[in-house]
Write an enzyme that holds these catalytic residues in place. Structure first.
Site, PDB file in Angstrom:
ATOM      1  N   CYS A 192     -24.085  42.706 -15.613  1.00 46.08           N
ATOM      2  CA  CYS A 192     -23.572  41.948 -16.759  1.00 46.08           C
ATOM      3  C   CYS A 192     -23.742  42.697 -18.079  1.00 46.08           C
ATOM      4  CB  CYS A 192     -24.220  40.576 -16.822  1.00 46.08           C
ATOM      5  SG  CYS A 192     -25.999  40.571 -17.117  1.00 46.08           S
ATOM      6  N   HIS A 246     -28.494  36.738 -18.360  1.00 43.14           N
ATOM      7  CA  HIS A 246     -27.075  37.015 -18.141  1.00 43.14           C
ATOM      8  C   HIS A 246     -26.343  37.018 -19.477  1.00 43.14           C
ATOM      9  CE1 HIS A 246     -23.478  37.409 -15.744  1.00 43.14           C
ATOM     10  NE2 HIS A 246     -22.914  36.372 -16.346  1.00 43.14           N
ATOM     11  N   HIS A 258     -17.064  38.278 -17.834  1.00 41.74           N
ATOM     12  CA  HIS A 258     -18.383  38.827 -17.519  1.00 41.74           C
ATOM     13  C   HIS A 258     -18.397  39.424 -16.120  1.00 41.74           C
ATOM     14  CE1 HIS A 258     -19.688  35.132 -15.039  1.00 41.74           C
ATOM     15  NE2 HIS A 258     -18.473  34.872 -15.464  1.00 41.74           N
TER      16      HIS A 258
END
Length: 289
Positions: A192, A246, A258
């Site tokens: 990420c 994240h 993402h």
């Protein structure tokens, strides 16, 4: 999977169609270069003078028409001035973290302040190695390689004139479907934070920190109600709300792009309203303005 990618492509197409309209009010900034300049009610020499601006003062250019420019100045004053009485100013973005603003163009000079990645500055002048800039209420020098320079212009369909947020999303969308890879920072696989770092680097030459927790602290914190395209959104996906695990890049309409480590394990578009992300949402940070 093919249906997911087609859907994402349609979202991308729709986004760039809409942003061509919604960002039409991205204006140039200019500085007056004559001692005193009249601001006129209409674009004509014989028009009524409604105010004046002095050398060094800044104005927004709302329209340009031949030798005249419609400008906005001070407390909302709008009028027309001779276009030759001003010069368009460039703005820049600091592209690395902890950059020194120095009093003189030498590494031995005193440090005035330290700027973070994504800091917006005004470019006064540029030489071979150094740029003279204004940051907040301070003026000093920074290495050219630590500064990404832009001119504030109205958006067009040419990539060179695209807004910074459009460039970010263009790069991000180009990686849709790329595989998820722990520790990955390239098209062969992203995690990420690697995806966010890659996107900002390739879109604007901004080098963000490598890990998600550090990326969440870069730039300026913004509320969910203030989210704009290109903002970094961050989450605690462990079920708690205590640490950043994240990150992704906000698109619009509560959607973000993402590198997902979930079932799909690739770069995807998701909704902030999905239960997993809604429950884990911690905040957002803005690197660009």
């Amino acid at each position: 999977m093919k249906k997911v990618l087609i859907s994402c492509a349609l979202i991308a197409s729709s986004f760039f169609t809409m942003t061509g309209i919604s960002h039409a009010n991205a204006y140039k900034t200019a500085e007056i270069i004559v001692p005193i300049q009249d601001i006129k009610q209409e674009a004509a020499e014989t028009s009524l003078v409604i105010s004046k601006v002095a050398m060094g003062q800044e104005v927004l250019i709302l329209e340009e028409n031949g030798n005249w420019s419609k400008i906005k100045f001070g407390a909302g004053i709008e009028g027309y001035i001779d276009s030759s009485s001003m010069k368009v100013l460039k703005t820049g973005i600091i592209n690395k973290d902890r950059v020194n603003l120095r009093m003189f163009p030498t590494t031995e000079s005193d440090v005035i302040t330290i700027m973070g990645v994504g800091s917006m500055v005004q470019v006064v002048s540029q030489e071979a190695q150094w740029s003279k800039i204004r940051f907040e209420d301070k003026e000093g020098y920074v290495f050219n390689e630590l500064l990404t320079v832009n001119t504030k212009e109205n958006t067009t369909t040419n990539r060179g004139d695209m807004r910074s947020s459009d460039k970010i999303l263009e790069v991000a969308y180009s990686k849709l479907g790329s595989p998820y890879k722990f520790g990955g920072t390239s098209s062969s696989g992203f995690d990420c934070s690697g995806f966010v770092q890659y996107t900002y680097k390739n879109a604007l030459n901004i080098e963000l920190p490598r890990v998600s927790s550090s990326q969440s602290k870069a730039g300026t914190q913004v509320s969910r109600e203030e989210l704009q395209p290109g903002d970094i959104v961050y989450f605690d996906t462990t079920g708690g709300r205590s640490k950043v695990t994240h990150v992704g890049i906000y698109i619009s309409n509560d959607e973000f792009i993402h590198a997902s480590s979930g079932k799909v394990r690739q770069v995807v578009v998701s909704s902030l309203n999905e239960r997993h992300y809604k429950n884990g949402y911690l905040g957002a940070t803005r690197i660009i303005n």
